[in-house]
Each structure stands twice: as structure tokens, then as C-alpha cells.
Write an enzyme that holds these catalytic residues in place. Structure first.
Site, PDB file in Angstrom:
ATOM      1  N   ALA A 166       3.291  -2.847   1.338  1.00 13.55           N
ATOM      2  CA  ALA A 166       2.448  -2.296   0.269  1.00 13.55           C
ATOM      3  C   ALA A 166       1.061  -1.943   0.781  1.00 13.55           C
ATOM      4  O   ALA A 166       0.460  -0.949   0.352  1.00 13.55           O
ATOM      5  CB  ALA A 166       2.351  -3.289  -0.888  1.00 13.55           C
ATOM      6  N   ASP A 167       0.514  -2.736   1.688  1.00 13.27           N
ATOM      7  CA  ASP A 167      -0.795  -2.439   2.266  1.00 13.27           C
ATOM      8  C   ASP A 167      -0.750  -1.139   3.061  1.00 13.27           C
ATOM      9  O   ASP A 167      -1.630  -0.277   2.923  1.00 13.27           O
ATOM     10  CB  ASP A 167      -1.235  -3.578   3.187  1.00 13.27           C
ATOM     11  CG  ASP A 167      -1.674  -4.810   2.427  1.00 13.27           C
ATOM     12  OD1 ASP A 167      -2.548  -4.694   1.564  1.00 13.27           O
ATOM     13  OD2 ASP A 167      -1.145  -5.896   2.714  1.00 13.27           O
ATOM     14  N   SER A 168       0.249  -1.005   3.920  1.00 12.18           N
ATOM     15  CA  SER A 168       0.326   0.166   4.786  1.00 12.18           C
ATOM     16  C   SER A 168       0.602   1.438   3.992  1.00 12.18           C
ATOM     17  O   SER A 168      -0.011   2.485   4.242  1.00 12.18           O
ATOM     18  CB  SER A 168       1.417  -0.036   5.839  1.00 12.18           C
ATOM     19  OG  SER A 168       1.127  -1.155   6.649  1.00 12.18           O
TER      20      SER A 168
END
Length: 391
Positions: A166-168
Site C-alpha cells: 500500500a505504501d509503494s
């Protein structure tokens, strides 16, 4: 020539979802200044440190400069506002409302610099019923259906993926938004505020979401692992019907019982394919047969062995950066390869506060004596350099 040369970025973010955007911008030529208070970036706690930095912190912050500024100290907010007046982009991933309370939110910064582009990354958006929730990657993996879908397919309890997906994903969408806003600014002369939620970024990227919108569920085959393949486990990708069509057409695989249909036929065909895979005397022979049938396959690599990939070696996917101790450390390159442009990490990760004097001198015209005054007063935090780096 670097595409973003001349662009100035203030990176106020921590962890991955914001710093990854800053790293991409830095590799593309922007001057990225990480504004950091010691101990606030949790990636410094993920794994062992080498020469002051963990590998993850190095990966996310290579090539950036570093100013250590205490926004809660007298003059801290004003100093950041002055820096923002000279910036093209500000990146932040504080919990919604935090920068407003500190006096450096969009309403303030945009008045000081109408051409500013500001990217705010959060879990559930800057407004809405869940905007105040803590949101790390596993939270978003669960909330956006990824873990539930895996459990449905595998028939097991939900378990998180071993990657901050989700961060990337959010960072990549954030990068597109920033570049688009800069292009729009070039045409209009006005900056933009970008409200980027991890929740929406995951949904927009998920290729299964469109089915759920219409009340249907489709689970495409993710690939099958054949443990008995010669030379060790091998993944073969493809829908079961497509795979059977290819292998039976090219290599003559046949149904063991043509009268069987439905799930029993599916199970029987899967068994035939497994037996066929296991029948080969060597891995090169099996791979040649799969290639001849037009079937995709993959070695099952670990993070420790992925660099043995012939593609990784031929395309030089890693770069060496200064380890600040007379040697180098590896980082993964950004995958942007221009026919007539550059994209490279331009140095290792800076130490906290290392460039207080340099950045404030070039951006704001402050001399060394004034920087020392700000450090003595607590507005700036002096650099804590290792002995080998201290001058």
C-alpha cells in the site's frame, strides 16, 4: 541530463509512502531536502544499521539533503514557511490536521507561495469519517480487500503480504499526481494541493475491484507451483483452461477419463500436468517444453537470490552509493530508462541535520553564524555526525 533538474522539494515525510516519492524525484534530478527530527523515521528501526542507516532508510532517502528542524520550537514554523517559499513541491504524510495545528498547513504555505505543489499522503484521506485513523500498509491491505481475497482463494486465515504494498502503490500514484500538478502549474502559474489516500490508491490499482462494483467475483489463476519439477519448485502461470489447451495441443496431454466433467475433470487435468512436469529429466528440458507451448514460467526466488536473475545482472538494477565510511552500499535503481535523459541515485542518505548550513545558506541566504544561532536556540537541531564525518 536529469528531467527534473532545477525543481526544489521539501520532504517532510517519514517511513515509505512519502519518502519513496522524494527518492524518485531526487533520482530524476530534483533537489530534495528531507526535513527530519532525529528518531522520527521508523525505517531506521527496521533491520541492522550500517554506518548510521538501515538498508530501508538508505533505499528511501538516497540522494536527499537533510535539514533537522523542530516545528514546535520558537521560529520553527516560520523557518519552514520561508523554505516553502523557495520550494516547488512539499511532501508530507503526517496524520491529517497535524501541519495545520503547527501553522504550516496548505492554507498557510499556499499564501506564502501560490506556485507551490503540496502532496499530502494519508491512510483514508484528509477528510471523511476515518481520516484520523492510524494507517500503516497492513491496515490498508486488510481494509481494501487484499487479505480477504487471499483468504477466499487459499481457504486459509487471512495473512498479510510480506511487502508494504500500500505504501509503494500510493507513492507511485503520488508521483504521477506531483508531476501532473507541476505541468498544470507551468500552464496556469498556480500550484495545487494533492490529497492522496492509501485507501483510494489501493482500490484504483486493484484489477479485481471492477468485478465487485457489479456484484460479481472472479478469481483468476495466480499461477501454480510445481514442487516436483526437476531442479526444485517452479511456478507456471496461466488460467487452468488455457494451460491445458496449450500443453495438450503442443505435447499431447490427454484427459485420463474423457467421460468426467466439471470439478472432477479440473482435478484430473491438474494431476496430469503435475505428472508431466515431474517426468522431465532436467530443468532446461522442462523449460524448453513450456516455452515451446507458449506457457509462462518463473523461478521462485527469494530477496536474497533475486539478484542472481540474468535480467537483474544484465540490466544493472542496483547502483552503488557512498556508505559515508570510505566505501559503497547498494540501492535499487528507479526503473526509468530514458533514451536521452538521466535517472540515477546521486549519493547516499544524509545524516540528520547534515545540510542545515548548506541548504539554509543557498535557499535563504543565511550565513553560518545565523545557522549556529538557530541551532543554539533549538529551532534547528545540530547535525549528529559520526566521528569519521565530523569536520
Amino acid at each position: 541530463m536529469f528531467p527534473l533538474e532545477g525543481i526544489r522539494v521539501l520532504d517532510l515525510s517519514r517511513a515509505i509512502s512519502g519518502p519513496y516519492v522524494g527518492r524518485m524525484l531526487a533520482d530524476l534530478g530534483a533537489e530534495v531536502v528531507k526535513v527530519e527530527v532525529p528518531g522520527t523515521d521508523i525505517t531506521q528501526a527496521f533491520g541492522p544499521r550500517s554506518h548510521g542507516h538501515t538498508g530501508l532508510y538508505l533505499q528511501q532517502n538516497a540522494g536527499k539533503r537533510n535539514v533537522s528542524l523542530d516545528l514546535g520550537a520558537d521560529g520553527g514554523a516560520e523557518l519552514l514557511c520561508r523554505l516553502a517559499e523557495r520550494a516547488d513541491v512539499v511532501i508530507e504524510n503526517f496524520r491529517p490536521g497535524t501541519l495545520d495545528r503547527l501553522g504550516v498547513g496548505w492554507s498557510v504555505l499556499s499564501k506564502r507561495n501560490p506556485r507551490l505543489v503540496m502532496l499530502s499522503v494519508s491512510g483514508f484521506g484528509q477528510w471523511g469519517p476515518e481520516s484520523g485513523r492510524q494507517a500503516y500498509a497492513p491496515v490498508l491491505h486488510a481494509e481494501t480487500g487484499l487479505l480477504g481475497r487471499q483468504a477466499q482463494v487459499d481457504g486459509a486465515e487471512p495473512n498479510d503480504v510480506v511487502m508494504a504494498l500500500a505504501d509503494s502503490v500510493t507513492s507511485l500514484h503520488g508521483m504521477v499526481a506531483v508531476l501532473s500538478a507541476l505541468r498544470l502549474r507551468d500552464n496556469t502559474g498556480t500550484g495545487q494541493y494533492l490529497d492522496m489516500s492509501m485507501f483510494e490508491a489501493m482500490l484504483a490499482t486493484d484489477d479485481y475491484t471492477p468485478y465487485a462494483l457489479e456484484g460479481t467475483e472472479v478469481f483468476a489463476a495466480r499461477g501454480s507451483v510445481y514442487a516436483d519439477a526437476p531442479g526444485g519448485p517452479l511456478l507456471v502461470s496461466g488460467d487452468p483452461k488455457f494451460l491445458w489447451h496449450r500443453l495438450s495441443g503442443r505435447h499431447g496431454l490427454t484427459d485420463p477419463d474423457p467421460e468426467v466433467s466439471g470439478p472432477e475433470r479440473f482435478t484430473a487435468r491438474a494431476r496430469v500436468i503435475r505428472e508431466w512436469v515431474a517426468s522431465f529429466g532436467s530443468r532446461p528440458e522442462l523449460i524448453a517444453a513450456l516455452e515451446a507451448a507458449g506457457v509462462a514460467w518463473a523461478e521462485i526466488r527469494t530477496p536474497a537470490t533475486v539478484m542472481e536473475s540474468p535480467t537483474a545482472q544484465a540490466r544493472e538494477v542496483t547502483a552503488q552509493v557512498d556508505d559515508r565510511a570510505g566505501g559503497t552500499r547498494p540501492v535499487i535503481r528507479m526503473p526509468y530508462r530514458f533514451s536521452a535523459g538521466s535517472c540515477e541515485p546521486r549519493g547516499g542518505a544524509a545524516f540528520v541535520g547534515e545540510h542545515n548550513a548548506d541548504v539554509l545558506g543557498r535557499w535563504l541566504g543565511l550565513d553560518a553564524a545565523r545557522v549556529r544561532e538557530l541551532e543554539a536556540g533549538g529551532t534547528l537541531i545540530p547535525a549528529d555526525l559520526p566521528v569519521s564525518e565530523a569536520k
